[in-house]
Scaffold this motif. Structure first.
Motif, PDB file in Angstrom:
ATOM      1  N   LEU A  34     -16.092  27.245 -38.044  1.00 13.65           N
ATOM      2  CA  LEU A  34     -16.571  28.634 -37.688  1.00 13.65           C
ATOM      3  C   LEU A  34     -16.290  28.855 -36.184  1.00 13.65           C
ATOM      4  O   LEU A  34     -16.677  27.914 -35.298  1.00 13.65           O
ATOM      5  CB  LEU A  34     -18.027  28.657 -37.980  1.00 13.65           C
ATOM      6  N   PRO A  35     -15.891  29.966 -35.715  1.00  8.86           N
ATOM      7  CA  PRO A  35     -15.846  30.553 -34.449  1.00  8.86           C
ATOM      8  C   PRO A  35     -17.064  30.802 -33.741  1.00  8.86           C
ATOM      9  O   PRO A  35     -18.208  31.083 -34.395  1.00  8.86           O
ATOM     10  CB  PRO A  35     -14.726  31.461 -34.426  1.00  8.86           C
ATOM     11  N   GLY A  36     -17.049  30.493 -32.386  1.00 10.61           N
ATOM     12  CA  GLY A  36     -18.307  31.043 -31.792  1.00 10.61           C
ATOM     13  C   GLY A  36     -18.097  32.450 -31.319  1.00 10.61           C
ATOM     14  O   GLY A  36     -18.865  32.731 -30.375  1.00 10.61           O
ATOM     15  N   LYS A  37     -17.595  33.492 -32.008  1.00  8.91           N
ATOM     16  CA  LYS A  37     -17.327  34.706 -31.857  1.00  8.91           C
ATOM     17  C   LYS A  37     -17.776  35.584 -33.027  1.00  8.91           C
ATOM     18  O   LYS A  37     -17.875  34.716 -34.112  1.00  8.91           O
ATOM     19  CB  LYS A  37     -15.945  35.013 -31.370  1.00  8.91           C
ATOM     20  N   PRO A  38     -17.970  36.674 -32.988  1.00  8.35           N
ATOM     21  CA  PRO A  38     -18.551  37.337 -34.209  1.00  8.35           C
ATOM     22  C   PRO A  38     -17.664  37.417 -35.507  1.00  8.35           C
ATOM     23  O   PRO A  38     -16.354  37.440 -35.183  1.00  8.35           O
ATOM     24  CB  PRO A  38     -18.601  39.070 -33.750  1.00  8.35           C
ATOM     25  N   ILE A  39     -18.044  37.222 -36.454  1.00 11.89           N
ATOM     26  CA  ILE A  39     -17.294  37.206 -37.679  1.00 11.89           C
ATOM     27  C   ILE A  39     -17.882  38.185 -38.733  1.00 11.89           C
ATOM     28  O   ILE A  39     -19.106  38.618 -38.572  1.00 11.89           O
ATOM     29  CB  ILE A  39     -17.195  35.695 -38.305  1.00 11.89           C
ATOM     30  N   ARG A  40     -17.042  38.324 -39.938  1.00 11.48           N
ATOM     31  CA  ARG A  40     -17.655  39.353 -40.588  1.00 11.48           C
ATOM     32  C   ARG A  40     -18.127  38.383 -42.052  1.00 11.48           C
ATOM     33  O   ARG A  40     -16.808  37.539 -42.425  1.00 11.48           O
ATOM     34  CB  ARG A  40     -16.714  40.399 -41.169  1.00 11.48           C
ATOM     35  N   GLY A  75     -22.960  19.682 -32.681  1.00 10.49           N
ATOM     36  CA  GLY A  75     -22.434  19.566 -33.833  1.00 10.49           C
ATOM     37  C   GLY A  75     -21.727  20.675 -34.218  1.00 10.49           C
ATOM     38  O   GLY A  75     -21.191  21.376 -33.172  1.00 10.49           O
ATOM     39  N   GLY A  76     -21.600  21.200 -35.658  1.00  4.87           N
ATOM     40  CA  GLY A  76     -20.799  22.191 -35.758  1.00  4.87           C
ATOM     41  C   GLY A  76     -21.531  23.452 -35.570  1.00  4.87           C
ATOM     42  O   GLY A  76     -22.690  23.470 -35.083  1.00  4.87           O
ATOM     43  N   ARG A  77     -21.058  24.724 -35.913  1.00  3.48           N
ATOM     44  CA  ARG A  77     -21.375  26.196 -35.550  1.00  3.48           C
ATOM     45  C   ARG A  77     -22.162  26.444 -37.125  1.00  3.48           C
ATOM     46  O   ARG A  77     -21.665  26.111 -38.116  1.00  3.48           O
ATOM     47  CB  ARG A  77     -20.563  27.254 -35.204  1.00  3.48           C
ATOM     48  N   GLN A  78     -23.209  27.195 -36.812  1.00  2.00           N
ATOM     49  CA  GLN A  78     -24.042  27.753 -38.163  1.00  2.00           C
ATOM     50  C   GLN A  78     -24.342  29.256 -38.051  1.00  2.00           C
ATOM     51  O   GLN A  78     -24.774  29.607 -36.905  1.00  2.00           O
ATOM     52  CB  GLN A  78     -25.217  26.647 -38.582  1.00  2.00           C
ATOM     53  N   ALA A  79     -24.618  29.857 -39.197  1.00  2.00           N
ATOM     54  CA  ALA A  79     -25.312  31.211 -39.273  1.00  2.00           C
ATOM     55  C   ALA A  79     -26.344  31.047 -40.230  1.00  2.00           C
ATOM     56  O   ALA A  79     -25.925  30.448 -41.315  1.00  2.00           O
ATOM     57  CB  ALA A  79     -24.216  32.299 -39.333  1.00  2.00           C
ATOM     58  N   ARG A  80     -27.225  32.006 -40.265  1.00  2.00           N
ATOM     59  CA  ARG A  80     -28.362  31.911 -41.190  1.00  2.00           C
ATOM     60  C   ARG A  80     -28.493  33.447 -41.288  1.00  2.00           C
ATOM     61  O   ARG A  80     -28.610  34.332 -40.639  1.00  2.00           O
ATOM     62  CB  ARG A  80     -29.585  31.558 -40.571  1.00  2.00           C
ATOM     63  N   LEU A  81     -28.191  33.688 -42.840  1.00  2.68           N
ATOM     64  CA  LEU A  81     -28.673  34.930 -43.505  1.00  2.68           C
ATOM     65  C   LEU A  81     -29.883  34.957 -44.407  1.00  2.68           C
ATOM     66  O   LEU A  81     -30.118  34.046 -45.079  1.00  2.68           O
ATOM     67  CB  LEU A  81     -27.330  35.443 -44.162  1.00  2.68           C
ATOM     68  N   THR A  82     -30.354  36.214 -44.666  1.00  2.20           N
ATOM     69  CA  THR A  82     -31.413  36.342 -45.610  1.00  2.20           C
ATOM     70  C   THR A  82     -31.195  37.933 -46.384  1.00  2.20           C
ATOM     71  O   THR A  82     -30.732  38.821 -45.754  1.00  2.20           O
ATOM     72  CB  THR A  82     -33.037  36.438 -44.826  1.00  2.20           C
ATOM     73  N   VAL A  83     -31.364  37.957 -47.568  1.00  2.00           N
ATOM     74  CA  VAL A  83     -31.439  38.908 -48.575  1.00  2.00           C
ATOM     75  C   VAL A  83     -32.708  39.348 -48.764  1.00  2.00           C
ATOM     76  O   VAL A  83     -33.606  38.601 -49.152  1.00  2.00           O
ATOM     77  CB  VAL A  83     -30.623  38.648 -49.921  1.00  2.00           C
ATOM     78  N   THR A  84     -33.249  40.673 -48.132  1.00  2.00           N
ATOM     79  CA  THR A  84     -34.465  41.243 -48.395  1.00  2.00           C
ATOM     80  C   THR A  84     -34.675  41.394 -49.622  1.00  2.00           C
ATOM     81  O   THR A  84     -33.841  41.638 -50.562  1.00  2.00           O
ATOM     82  CB  THR A  84     -34.941  42.160 -47.426  1.00  2.00           C
TER      83      THR A  84
END
Length: 97
Positions: A34-40, A75-84
């Motif tokens: 995963l890059p350290g820049k915005p992704i879709r 470590g690696g890069r991560q992102a966290r998403l939630t569905v309301t």
């Protein structure tokens, strides 16, 4: 949901409505490099019959993690998403050490 009891010792004024805990079903997706820049990111939920139940997109920036603390190598890069409950897809901050 309201909880009531016919034999409750409390007066009705003192009784408060109880809201059940929301269902939390965590899921994980392994995405290498995963890059350290915005992704879709696009998240699609389908019913057992294959009908689309939810189809949302969001732009997020994965964050670098430090699984052994910030004094050690990242470590690696991560992102966290939630569905309301309303079906919105939102980004949540990671709990970094």
């Amino acid at each position: 949901m309201t909880t009531e009891s016919a034999t409750a010792a409390e007066s009705p004024v003192a009784t408060t409505a109880q809201t059940p805990e929301p269902a939390i079903w965590p899921g994980f997706a392994l995405v290498r490099d995963l890059p350290g820049k915005p992704i879709r990111v696009r998240l699609v939920f389908k019913s057992q019959r294959g009908a689309t139940v939810l189809d949302r997109q969001i732009s997020i920036t994965p964050q670098t993690t430090y699984p052994n603390g910030r004094d050690c190598s990242p470590g690696g890069r991560q992102a966290r998403l939630t569905v309301t409950g309303e079906g919105a897809l939102i980004s949540r901050p990671l709990r970094l050490r």
